[in-house]
Design a protein around this motif. Structure first.
Motif, short mmCIF file in Angstrom:
data_model
loop_
_atom_site.label_atom_id
_atom_site.label_comp_id
_atom_site.label_asym_id
_atom_site.label_seq_id
_atom_site.Cartn_x
_atom_site.Cartn_y
_atom_site.Cartn_z
N ALA A 19 0.85 -1.07 0.03
CA ALA A 19 0.04 -0.07 0.01
C ALA A 19 0.95 1.14 0.03
O ALA A 19 1.85 1.47 0.86
CB ALA A 19 -0.78 0.09 1.07
N ALA A 20 0.57 2.33 -0.60
CA ALA A 20 1.32 3.68 -0.83
C ALA A 20 0.12 4.68 -0.74
O ALA A 20 -0.14 5.33 -1.45
CB ALA A 20 1.97 3.74 -2.28
N VAL A 21 -0.25 4.81 0.34
CA VAL A 21 -1.12 5.68 0.89
C VAL A 21 -0.62 7.25 0.87
O VAL A 21 0.53 7.37 1.53
CB VAL A 21 -1.65 5.40 2.34
CG1 VAL A 21 -2.78 6.50 2.61
CG2 VAL A 21 -2.61 4.26 2.19
N VAL A 22 -1.23 8.01 0.18
CA VAL A 22 -0.85 9.35 0.08
C VAL A 22 -1.86 10.23 0.90
O VAL A 22 -2.97 10.05 0.61
CB VAL A 22 -0.70 9.69 -1.28
CG1 VAL A 22 -0.42 11.26 -1.58
CG2 VAL A 22 0.17 8.97 -2.18
N GLY A 23 -1.11 11.24 1.80
CA GLY A 23 -1.93 12.15 2.42
C GLY A 23 -1.77 13.61 1.65
O GLY A 23 -0.72 14.11 1.59
N GLU A 24 -2.69 14.13 1.22
CA GLU A 24 -2.84 15.42 0.72
C GLU A 24 -3.55 16.54 1.41
O GLU A 24 -4.86 16.39 1.45
CB GLU A 24 -3.45 15.42 -0.70
CG GLU A 24 -2.63 14.39 -1.58
CD GLU A 24 -3.39 14.40 -2.92
OE1 GLU A 24 -2.98 13.69 -3.91
OE2 GLU A 24 -4.71 14.95 -3.30
N ALA A 69 -9.40 8.90 7.69
CA ALA A 69 -9.24 9.04 6.44
C ALA A 69 -8.21 8.13 5.84
O ALA A 69 -8.48 7.45 4.68
CB ALA A 69 -9.30 10.67 5.87
N LYS A 70 -6.90 8.24 6.56
CA LYS A 70 -5.78 7.24 6.22
C LYS A 70 -6.46 5.85 6.18
O LYS A 70 -5.95 4.88 5.40
CB LYS A 70 -4.62 7.54 6.94
CG LYS A 70 -4.20 9.07 6.91
CD LYS A 70 -3.22 9.13 8.06
CE LYS A 70 -2.57 10.65 8.29
NZ LYS A 70 -1.82 10.66 9.17
N GLN A 71 -7.24 5.49 7.39
CA GLN A 71 -7.63 4.16 7.63
C GLN A 71 -8.48 3.73 6.51
O GLN A 71 -8.41 2.69 6.02
CB GLN A 71 -8.50 4.06 8.87
CG GLN A 71 -8.90 2.49 9.21
CD GLN A 71 -9.29 2.74 10.90
OE1 GLN A 71 -9.53 3.69 11.39
NE2 GLN A 71 -9.48 1.56 11.35
N LEU A 72 -9.40 4.24 5.94
CA LEU A 72 -10.24 4.38 5.05
C LEU A 72 -9.38 4.04 3.62
O LEU A 72 -9.71 3.27 2.66
CB LEU A 72 -11.47 5.36 4.79
CG LEU A 72 -12.51 5.13 5.78
CD1 LEU A 72 -13.35 6.69 5.65
CD2 LEU A 72 -13.34 4.21 5.42
N ALA A 73 -8.59 4.90 3.28
CA ALA A 73 -7.55 4.62 2.36
C ALA A 73 -6.86 3.44 2.37
O ALA A 73 -6.77 2.74 1.11
CB ALA A 73 -6.64 5.84 2.28
#
Length: 261
Positions: A19-24, A69-73
């Motif tokens: 997984a490569a979760v990106v936060g913006e 939000a990160k968890q959902l991503a």
């Protein structure tokens, strides 16, 4: 009015292997008010996916909303932690939190437009299937997502966690498009039995697909690990309940999976 994106700043991190979760952090406007949200998605996934709006507690858009939000991503969605107060405003005391929340609730037409602006930003993101949008909220945010459902916004599902139940505008037959899930602490003194009874009667009268789950022993803010700290600091009936937190999240995940498969 469509939101105007003012700036995006990227920070990537990994939640799980592959997984490569990106936060913006994102900025957008409704009217003359600058809104500061946070968008999270897995940029290793090429396909477009459902989008989930996350509405904060009465404290404002804080790290807890971003973490959800990160968890959902990490679960394969694109999630936007929204800003309902404007300018990323945060409360450090319950008096301020109550003031901020009250200002929003007394003008639900503006609140609705702010929510729609966030929804439009999410729908137009490159990773999102624009027709597949749901929303969840916590405490103040739980009440907000219920109001958005009552107003007939094009949402597939709304999930309210320890949120307020009384309706500013009660649901009407044929208006609500979303499936409605409510997760409540049975020992939450802010949610009265008459609120529950009225909510259930409202949903039944409007023929809304809904579920209501009471977690025995759970108090207000039961999903937030910081609830014990806030409860002690301000002498409020707040407490984290790990079991209720995990069970309610599992129920939400199952419902989202059922809709979006």
């Amino acid at each position: 009015m469509k939101p105007i994106i003012i700036g995006i700043f990227l920070v990537a991190f990994s939640l799980a292997a592959g997984a490569a979760v990106v936060g913006e952090p994102v900025e957008y406007r409704y009217g003359g008010t600058l809104m500061k949200g946070y968008l999270a998605y897995d940029d290793a996934v090429m396909d477009k996916r459902p989008g989930i709006l996350v509405v904060h507690e009465w404290w404002g858009h804080n790290e807890y909303a971003r973490n959800r939000a990160k968890q959902l991503a990490g679960m394969g969605y694109t999630a936007l932690a929204v800003d309902m107060y404007g300018d990323g405003k945060l409360a450090n005391h319950p008096k301020d939190a109550g003031k901020f929340a009250g200002e929003v609730k007394k003008n639900m037409s503006v609140a609705t437009e702010r929510f729609k602006a966030a929804m439009s930003l999410l729908q137009n993101h490159k990773s999102v299937a624009s027709e597949d949008i749901s929303a969840i909220g916590y405490c103040f945010g739980g009440g907000i997502v219920l109001e958005m459902a009552r107003r007939g916004l094009d949402l597939d599902l709304v999930g309210s966690f320890h949120g307020s139940l009384p309706a500013v505008k009660p649901a009407e037959k044929g208006v609500v498009k979303a499936e409605v899930l409510v997760f409540n602490g049975a020992d939450d003194p802010f949610v009265k039995q008459e609120h529950i009874d009225a909510f259930m009667a409202e949903m039944a009268h409007a023929n809304v697909k809904h579920s209501f789950t009471n977690y025995p022993g759970a108090k207000h803010s039961f999903t937030n690990p910081d609830a014990d700290k806030f409860g002690k600091q301000f002498e409020l009936p707040l407490a984290y309940d790990q079991q209720a937190d995990q069970q309610s999240w599992a129920a939400l995940s199952k419902a989202l999976n059922s809709i979006y498969k």
